[in-house]
Design an enzyme around this catalytic site. Structure first.
Site: not given
Length: 455
Positions: A272, A323
């Site tokens: 991220h 994810d």
């Protein structure tokens, strides 16, 4: 399943660019030679369409595929990542090892059908429902390995070290009890995970301190030294609240704190890294680490937009991952990565260069960064690489009549999903006609598990 020894590709993306009539010779799933501009030799398997190096998926929690769509409501308070996390905790409280395998296999099938050929599984669901360890501490990791074996996807398993609930060694919450290990248990978990993947072709075990919230700062170097040379992944700076907590408790921003406490280099993948100062972004780019971007999940959770344009201008490396697996597809991740930059900056083709289109550069960057993050020789159609290849359907309306970068751009930006025709992993076919060869059985088992879990 028997693997191919010779492949003839009508058109292929090679490291030097697009080429026609490409012949590959393979040995045990590894590319031994590449020859372009030649007629197909006798006995070669011919693959029409545009052949691409398979894209690595550098960040996934496969079990979360089973809860996709269950967190799209809000309560009386403002909804965010932190409220989504409570839904996730309630879902994982029900999962058995067999459930995890069934859900992981379904997610992997969808990854393969969506153009992902390798997976770095950030695996933190370790223990039984009450938090006690299984007799084999790597039981859940074994479920992930079993799913990879039945689907054929390439695997880098990343057992997660998770010890605390927040910065400053705050106690973990009840919902985190299935994640927790101390150092001794984690060392055993790594050993068990290595045994679990030993039978898989070209599998790798890396390590993942979950986040700066979930480990002590002194754990970072301990983990890095536990196994030399293997990939290291960590969640960092995903949410503004995480940055605020880090500043309040440690006096440092998360990436700044990470870099001050361990040597961040090519082994690292920073997942991220959404909320960075200019100094953090530039230091991360110069470190050689990979930014593990998950645009679909980051949009779903309201995380924010990674500053890819300026990061890449400093030489930063990127890869993409599915994810939370709320939506699975390589084209969708790359498209949203580019579109997020356009929406923020109100300009077009931001990942492009004067001589390289946006789609081509996105695919090449994500292949290179994903391969680095997986710690495997993948991500290119080249000598010495695993033969992980995706072909696109040349007759699909989005790309019909097109070739080269026009076809790739159109596959990413003009199709609702990447128009995958065939997928080969390590020289073996796993997707044919756009569908995984064992799709029906895996989907039926998945459906039974989900119906039971949600009843």
């Amino acid at each position: 399943m028997t693997g191919y020894t010779t492949l003839h590709l009508a058109q292929a993306l090679l490291p030097e660019g697009f080429a026609e009539n490409v012949t590959l010779t393979l040995d045990h799933g590894v590319i031994m030679s590449v020859a372009a501009g030649q007629a197909a030799p006798a006995g070669a398997t011919r693959l029409p369409g545009l052949a691409l190096p398979g894209l690595p998926n550098l960040h996934s929690h496969t079990f979360q595929r089973g809860m996709a769509g269950l967190a799209e409501r809000r309560g009386a308070s403002e909804d965010s990542f932190w409220t989504w996390r409570e839904v996730m905790y309630r879902f994982l409280d029900r999962l058995s090892p067999d459930d995890v395998q069934a859900i992981a296999a379904q997610a992997m099938v969808e990854m393969l059908e969506g153009g992902f050929t390798a997976l770095a599984e950030f695996h933190y669901l370790h223990h039984d429902k009450d938090g006690s360890a299984y007799a084999d501490i790597a039981t859940m990791g074994g479920s992930i390995a079993a799913a990879a074996e039945e689907t054929g996807i390439g695997l880098t398993l990343l057992p997660v070290l998770y010890r605390y609930g927040n910065f400053g060694k705050a106690p973990a919450a009840a919902g985190q009890r299935r994640f927790l290990n101390d150092r001794d248990a984690y060392a055993r978990l790594i050993e068990g995970s290595e045994k679990a993947v030993a039978g898989l072709p070209d599998a790798r075990v890396g390590m993942a301190p979950h986040s700066l919230r979930a480990v002590a700062l002194e754990d970072l170097n301990w983990v890095a030294e536990l196994r030399q040379g293997v990939p290291l992944h960590i969640h960092v700076a995903e949410q503004t609240r995480e940055v605020e907590d880090s500043l309040a408790i440690t006096g440092r921003r998360p990436v700044e704190l990470l870099m001050q406490n361990t040597a961040v280099n090519e082994r690292w993948c920073l997942i991220h890294a959404t909320h960075l100062s200019d100094a953090e972004r530039d230091a991360m780019a110069l470190s050689g680490a990979v930014a593990g971007l998950c645009p679909v999940t980051e949009a779903n959770l309201g995380d924010g937009i990674f500053d890819g344009v300026r990061y890449r201008a400093k030489g930063g490396r990127i890869g993409v991952g599915s994810d939370s697996n709320v939506e699975i597809g390589s084209g969708g991740e790359l498209r949203l990565l580019e579109y997020s930059q356009r929406l923020r900056d109100r300009r077009r083709a931001l990942w492009a260069e004067p001589s390289v289109s946006a789609g081509l550069r996105l695919w090449q960057d994500a292949c290179a960064g994903g391969a680095q993050a997986c710690g495997r020789s993948i991500g290119a159609i080249a000598v010495g690489q695993r033969a992980d290849i995706v072909t696109l359907d040349a007759e699909h309306p989005a790309i019909v009549g097109k070739g080269g970068d026009f076809a790739l751009d159109s596959a990413i930006f003009a199709a609702s999903a990447l128009p995958v025709a065939e997928v080969i992993i390590g020289g073996k076919p796993v997707v044919s006609g756009g569908r995984h060869i064992d799709r029906a059985r895996i989907a039926a088992r998945y459906g039974q598990v989900i119906r039971t879990l949600l009843s």
